[in-house]
Scaffold this active site. Sequence first.
Site, PDB file in Angstrom:
ATOM      1  N   ASP A 225     -33.707 -29.408  31.052  1.00 53.10           N
ATOM      2  CA  ASP A 225     -34.411 -30.266  32.223  1.00 53.10           C
ATOM      3  C   ASP A 225     -35.834 -29.516  32.523  1.00 53.10           C
ATOM      4  O   ASP A 225     -35.962 -28.528  32.488  1.00 53.10           O
ATOM      5  CB  ASP A 225     -33.264 -29.966  33.295  1.00 53.10           C
ATOM      6  CG  ASP A 225     -33.767 -30.738  34.521  1.00 53.10           C
ATOM      7  OD1 ASP A 225     -33.926 -32.218  34.318  1.00 53.10           O
ATOM      8  OD2 ASP A 225     -34.060 -30.168  35.593  1.00 53.10           O
ATOM      9  N   GLU A 274     -29.682 -19.509  14.565  1.00 46.73           N
ATOM     10  CA  GLU A 274     -28.666 -18.643  14.001  1.00 46.73           C
ATOM     11  C   GLU A 274     -27.487 -19.201  13.768  1.00 46.73           C
ATOM     12  O   GLU A 274     -26.705 -18.598  13.290  1.00 46.73           O
ATOM     13  CB  GLU A 274     -28.669 -17.488  15.048  1.00 46.73           C
ATOM     14  CG  GLU A 274     -29.537 -16.585  15.159  1.00 46.73           C
ATOM     15  CD  GLU A 274     -29.474 -15.508  16.324  1.00 46.73           C
ATOM     16  OE1 GLU A 274     -28.480 -15.589  16.836  1.00 46.73           O
ATOM     17  OE2 GLU A 274     -30.331 -14.807  16.591  1.00 46.73           O
TER      18      GLU A 274
END
Length: 571
Positions: A225, A274
């Site tokens: 956002d 990751e």
Amino acid sequence: MTQHLAAPSTGTSDDAPGHRSGWWQDAVIYQVYPRSFADSNGDGMGDLEGVRSRLPYLRALGVDAVWLSPFYASPQADAGYDVADYRAIDPMFGSLLDADALIRDAHELNLRIIVDVVPNHSSDQHDWFRRAVQDGPGSALRDRYHFRPGKGPDGELPPNDWESIFGGPAWTRTTDPDGTPGEWYLHLFAPEQPDFNWDHPAVADEFRSILRFWLDMGVDGFRVDVAHGLVKAAGLPDIGSDSQLKLLGNDIMPFFDQDGVHEIYRSWRTILDEYPGERIAVAEAWTPTVERTANYVRPDEMHQAFNFQYLSTFWDAAALRDVIDTSLAAMRPVGAPTTWVLSNHDVTRHATRFAHPVALGTQLREPGDRELGLRRARAATLLMLALPGSAYVYQGEELGLPDVTTLPDEARQDPSYFRAAGQDGFRDGCRVPIPWTREGCSFGFGSGGSWLPMPLDWGGLSVEAQTGVAGSSLEMYRAAIAARRAHPGLGAGSSVDWQDAPEGVLVFARPGFLCTVNTTGSPVRIPVRGSLLLASGPGTVTFTDTDTDSPGADGVHEAELPADTTVWWTV
């Protein structure tokens, strides 16, 4: 942590050898506004268990992923975009167990889950901010926000001339513990949403931890956002303008689209990479140009960015071609998909925006011509789904829902509605709960009414009323998404091949595919090659040379496209 999805194969890239692969390149992603999707407990408010119960519907619709607007613990001053605790679920939506069950069920249905993260500001009820105010001037926690002394002899004036998106000054003055007027704090949105100071390392550390929390829960990505707002120019300089701030402007502001945001997103990308299963980040970045938007999706930053220039373009062939070309050209150098969108929870639904003869903006209170708006909206959807890249669908647009322009003032809850001149304040109209059944007090939304009143005639637009009905908006969406998935020339890619066309008409080719769009108010005859695949309205295409299965000697049909129609062809 839930078992994670394996990456599915993506659509064929038509012209970009070496283009980065990834499920998001051609994904159709459905936005759920949880409070307005489905209510499981009859309190009038949608919740996570309600969303979970409707996941099979979304699987049947054919979308690849579901984006959930905020469900975090919040006082709800701005419908959950004022977060008090980023690791907790607001009780109105359920619990962390409900979130875990939703993610697990979605993955079993081969649906990915994207959640909102709100890093520009917190709630004023966030522990950091409450303690900063309570402790008074000199508190170390104040450095995590933007506290400043006021101007004037007694500090009675805001520190600078910045305006809130929601109207009025972007600053609110605090009261010190001894009861005297104190410092001011910055909020680019509502006063209940103080902006974080991203120059402070604790803020960056906290959000890296928040990302890991939800990634460990199994989410597939984040919609970020106000991604363009985190970094403010040094010294917080005045703008020198007294005009009301808009999200989509022509200039770079000292609080929007500062270059420093990109270092933040590079650090986030290392975290996403990751985790297995190709987790993604999506930028809600209101920038002056699509070229500036492209900066957010460079190879070491985010994966997608909403194309607000496209969303803001009216139903006009020349304007649409220009924004399509500009958007594709901007994304091509960074190897990112163009991400198309027509509606969301902050703008008037496109079935209402297009119901007017001319462009009137993205927040309207006038219904316009309902039939015209629906016809154009359906045509715009087929155009969007034919373009190379990823597409977003806002809940209810597959039902052809218009904005609810008849909400009484006393029912409105948009905070910008109550602040003069701010963002027009009519976002409630697109947030009215969606109808599921023909009958009932809230047409299947829940057993206890709805938090915003639903129109009495919405039963006829419900999922139940449209399912299996040839030519309904819902069945058109299902057919279009299925065709998009099946056709090798649709989905990922970075260009279209424009064909000659009359004024007001768009014709472009992709491998084995042709899209024709008539944006005019009159039928238009054009030559087309191939077989009709899908049209935006039932029985809309008339062949003037022969029947649909027997083209002329040169393999070309003479087809008449009705007004405001999009047609797909296989070639």
